[in-house]
Write an enzyme that holds these catalytic residues in place. Structure first.
Site, mmCIF file in Angstrom:
data_model
loop_
_atom_site.group_PDB
_atom_site.id
_atom_site.type_symbol
_atom_site.label_atom_id
_atom_site.label_comp_id
_atom_site.label_asym_id
_atom_site.label_seq_id
_atom_site.Cartn_x
_atom_site.Cartn_y
_atom_site.Cartn_z
ATOM 1 N N ASP A 25 0.831 -1.086 0.096
ATOM 2 C CA ASP A 25 -0.038 0.087 -0.012
ATOM 3 C C ASP A 25 0.916 1.235 -0.055
ATOM 4 O O ASP A 25 1.360 1.798 1.137
ATOM 5 C CB ASP A 25 -0.938 0.004 1.270
ATOM 6 N N GLU A 56 -4.452 2.181 -3.144
ATOM 7 C CA GLU A 56 -5.619 2.764 -2.697
ATOM 8 C C GLU A 56 -5.698 4.012 -1.984
ATOM 9 O O GLU A 56 -6.523 4.805 -1.891
ATOM 10 C CB GLU A 56 -6.538 1.451 -1.932
ATOM 11 N N ASN A 57 -4.490 4.210 -1.357
ATOM 12 C CA ASN A 57 -4.444 5.429 -0.406
ATOM 13 C C ASN A 57 -3.097 6.067 -0.744
ATOM 14 O O ASN A 57 -2.480 7.071 -0.060
ATOM 15 C CB ASN A 57 -3.954 5.022 0.908
ATOM 16 N N ASN A 84 -10.715 -0.881 -0.558
ATOM 17 C CA ASN A 84 -11.840 -0.446 0.094
ATOM 18 C C ASN A 84 -11.824 1.186 -0.132
ATOM 19 O O ASN A 84 -12.769 1.948 -0.361
ATOM 20 C CB ASN A 84 -12.397 -0.563 1.578
ATOM 21 N N HIS A 85 -10.707 1.633 -0.065
ATOM 22 C CA HIS A 85 -10.391 3.254 -0.288
ATOM 23 C C HIS A 85 -10.593 3.689 -1.901
ATOM 24 O O HIS A 85 -10.259 4.927 -2.046
ATOM 25 C CB HIS A 85 -9.371 3.547 0.411
ATOM 26 N N HIS A 192 -3.712 -4.095 3.100
ATOM 27 C CA HIS A 192 -4.684 -3.258 3.954
ATOM 28 C C HIS A 192 -4.231 -2.845 5.149
ATOM 29 O O HIS A 192 -4.753 -1.858 5.663
ATOM 30 C CB HIS A 192 -6.105 -3.989 3.745
ATOM 31 N N HIS A 194 -1.282 -2.378 6.524
ATOM 32 C CA HIS A 194 -0.279 -1.590 6.654
ATOM 33 C C HIS A 194 0.981 -2.026 7.519
ATOM 34 O O HIS A 194 1.685 -1.362 7.811
ATOM 35 C CB HIS A 194 -0.715 -0.177 7.065
HETATM 36 FE FE LIG Z 1 -7.814 -0.631 2.604
#
Ligand SMILES: [Fe+2]
Length: 276
Positions: A25, A56-57, A84-85, A192, A194
């Protein structure tokens, strides 16, 4: 570094090998910066043929914008996975269907874009990249296990090399997916949380596995967010505005060596860089 051109929904890679680099991530500007600083060197020194990253982030710690996705592709990342983000930034909705190299979890029941993609080399060898999301302490989606079955059933059996990013919260669901797909995909790597896990291994039927790759971002934080803010939240139980940390950038990745004739992982190892 890989070079891509697009041909319908199939992407063609100019060179083919067996080493897949997966970057965990990418969080905010510290994550993007450490990737920009080190990616070319990692790819060169590890003979990387395909680079995948969860992004995603990547936009300020929340979501992804088309411009940042393009920046990451320009750095030499071939495929971006998410979780999800991915829905945090509204402009990504229109971009997803236009950019086959950006995946969202395949088990969202009705969402723009795609959850998996087949990449094919000029020689005809292929690699499937599959993005799935867990359901425990996560948004309600379709079953990721049955979705994996569906995708593998639809996949050309000649595509032996298959990489799964399983974006999920709990270790048990991730391990279960590893065992479920053992022998059917080349690797299952989690994202997810991290937090990198130290359980890197090859499962008995040849699937490389690690429960969570870990974040590529600021480790002077609580999973990416400013430490003082999160401590205030835990101590006061009051809502707080999340701000990404800039402290202690690290890159966390996994490199999988895949036998392209069988799709089995021959090796899997963690690769981390401390950016300080
Ligand atoms: Fe996530």
């Amino acid at each position: 570094m890989s070079a891509w051109d697009q041909n319908g929904d199939v992407l063609r890679l100019n060179t083919w090998g067996m080493n897949i680099l997966f970057i965990g991530d990418i969080f905010g500007s510290p994550g993007r910066r450490i990737v920009a600083d080190h990616l070319e060197d990692i790819q060169g020194s590890n003979q990387i043929d395909l680079t995948i990253a969860n992004a995603e982030n990547a936009a300020g710690g929340f979501g992804l914008t088309p411009a940042i996705a393009e920046d990451l592709f320009a750095m030499g990342i071939d495929v971006l996975t998410t979780g999800n983000h991915i829905w945090d930034k509204k402009e990504i909705f229109d971009y997803l269907p236009r950019q086959p190299r950006l995946l969202r979890p395949a088990n969202y029941p009705d969402a723009p874009g795609n959850g998996w993609q087949v990449l094919r080399t000029r020689s005809g060898a292929g690699c499937a990249v599959i993005n799935l999301q867990g359901r425990v302490y996560m948004p309600a989606t379709d079953c990721p296990f049955r979705k994996a079955d569906q995708i593998l059933g639809a996949l050309d059996p000649a595509v032996k090399v298959r990489f799964v990013d399983f974006h999920a919260e709990v270790t048990s669901e991730k391990m279960a997916m590893g065992w479920y797909l053992d022998g059917r995909v080349s690797a299952v790597v989690g994202t997810h949380t991290h937090i990198p896990t130290a359980d890197t291994r090859i499962l008995p039927n040849g699937t490389g596995y690690q429960t969570d790759c870990g974040m590529t971002g600021p480790y002077g934080s609580v999973i990416g967010v400013d430490t003082d803010i999160i401590l205030r939240r835990f101590l006061s139980a009051m809502p707080v505005r999340m701000e990404p940390s800039k402290q202690g950038p690290e890159l966390h990745a996994v490199i999988v060596d895949v036998d392209e004739s069988t799709g089995r992982a021959r090796g899997i190892r963690r690769h981390a860089i401390n950016g300080d």
